[in-house]
Design an enzyme around this catalytic site. Structure first.
Site, PDB file in Angstrom:
ATOM      1  N   GLU A  13       0.866  -1.186   0.000  1.00 29.04           N
ATOM      2  CA  GLU A  13       0.000   0.000   0.000  1.00 29.04           C
ATOM      3  C   GLU A  13       0.897   1.228   0.000  1.00 29.04           C
ATOM      4  O   GLU A  13       0.964   1.984   0.969  1.00 29.04           O
ATOM      5  CB  GLU A  13      -0.946   0.022   1.213  1.00 29.04           C
ATOM      6  N   HIS A 163      -9.330   1.165  -0.098  1.00 28.90           N
ATOM      7  CA  HIS A 163      -8.535   2.132   0.672  1.00 28.90           C
ATOM      8  C   HIS A 163      -9.458   3.267   1.109  1.00 28.90           C
ATOM      9  O   HIS A 163     -10.395   3.599   0.393  1.00 28.90           O
ATOM     10  CB  HIS A 163      -7.420   2.658  -0.246  1.00 28.90           C
ATOM     11  N   ASP A 286       2.359   2.057   3.929  1.00 32.73           N
ATOM     12  CA  ASP A 286       1.588   3.276   3.678  1.00 32.73           C
ATOM     13  C   ASP A 286       2.524   4.461   3.459  1.00 32.73           C
ATOM     14  O   ASP A 286       2.209   5.595   3.833  1.00 32.73           O
ATOM     15  CB  ASP A 286       0.583   3.584   4.803  1.00 32.73           C
TER      16      ASP A 286
HETATM   17 MN    MN Z   1      -2.742   4.530   2.301  1.00 34.83          MN
END
Ligand code: MN
Length: 323
Positions: A13, A163, A286
């Site tokens: 991600e 997401h 992330d």
């Molecule tokens: Mn994200």
């Protein structure tokens, strides 16, 4: 430096911004407002790879940051998706051992989004797509109009990564507004994103989409957005008299995968593994909203066997994304 072989590390991600797509974003607030974060989002070369190397991350599966193309008009979204995905393909083909990609989809035109998903997978070599929160003025992605996207994902056997994006302005105002000045992340990464995404995951279950497309694969970030923790209670409540028959546990453990994105908690990981099994948990950071090194250090320290860590770090991802 030892020569002991270490498992490959794939993070899935990991965001970037396409300048032409991001030109439509309101960057006055939120994490994208930080100039250093923005610089990293636009960096698809040397700086990004140096930060991956410093942390020991071998591959990033690149995805556009939220809200992708979901809050622009359909015509613009269709046009920009093609351009952005083509540019992302050029990035991946320049560094094929370091990058893979999820497509950004013109979700406001669901048929075109399904076609773009197919083009991205079959022509550009992408591994699936990422979608972000609400579409347009407040449409949840379980609505029937969006089903062509999921139908195509099942046909192509690729996952859709669900997401979060910013909540609806009225939700932000009523639920979080009085605290946002002192705690701006409350409506987003601290809590609001989880509410958005967990709600969508439950709505997907209730919509019957997993009956229509039983092989549909959905990926959730932040160790399942609290859902593995609450699956027992959801099932117990939804099995009370007067409810249609659904099993959240069956869907969570049969159709969903979760990533560690932005949630490096050993007890939360243990809950995911206990409820869903080790084969459904995948490593993510992330980046650039979260730094790489703490994520890698954490997963190296979790009290699991080497075999299980290999699964989390890349084995499960290679199987799911066919890398
Ligand atoms: Mn994200």
């Amino acid at each position: 430096m030892t020569t002991r072989s270490r498992p490959q590390v794939i993070a899935l991600e990991e965001h970037y911004w396409d300048p032409e797509v991001a030109a439509h974003f309101d960057v006055s607030g939120g994490s994208g407002a930080n100039p250093k974060t923005r610089e990293r989002l636009y960096d698809l070369g040397v700086g990004r790879i140096a930060e991956m190397d410093a942390a020991g991350i071998d591959v990033q599966v690149l995805s556009h940051g939220a809200p992708g193309l979901q809050r622009v008009n359909a015509e613009t979204a269709v046009e920009l998706a093609t351009l952005a995905n083509n540019r992302l393909r050029d990035v991946v083909s320049g560094e094929p051992s370091r990058f893979a990609a999820f497509a950004v989809l013109p979700v406001p035109d669901p048929e075109a989004a399904a076609d773009e998903l197919e083009r991205a997978v079959t022509k550009l070599g992408f591994k699936g797509a990422m979608v972000h929160g609400l579409t347009g003025e407040g449409m949840f992605l379980d609505e029937k109009r969006f089903w062509p996207i999921y139908e195509r994902a099942q046909a192509l056997d690729v996952p859709i990564y669900v997401h979060p994006a910013a909540p609806h302005p009225e939700v932000s105002r009523i639920y979080y507004g009085d605290y946002l000045k002192e705690f701006p992340a409350l409506g987003t990464a601290a809590w609001g994103y989880t509410v958005e995404t967990a709600t969508l995951a439950l709505r997907l279950l209730l919509s019957g989409i997993f009956d229509a497309y039983p092989r549909l694969k959905i990926i959730l970030g932040p160790l399942g957005e609290t859902l593995p923790y609450i699956v027992w209670r959801v099932d117990a409540a939804l099995s009370r008299p007067g409810h249609k028959k659904v099993s959240f546990r069956e869907v969570l453990c049969g159709n969903f995968y979760v990533t560690t994105s932005g949630n490096f908690s050993t007890p939360a990981l243990a809950c995911c593994v206990a409820e869903m099994g080790i084969d459904r948990v995948l490593f993510s950071v992330d980046w650039p909203f979260v730094a790489n090194p703490p994520a890698v250090r954490w997963i190296e320290e979790v009290p699991y066997s080497d075999d299980d860590k290999v699964k989390i770090l890349s084995g499960n991802c290679k199987r799911l994304l066919r890398i």
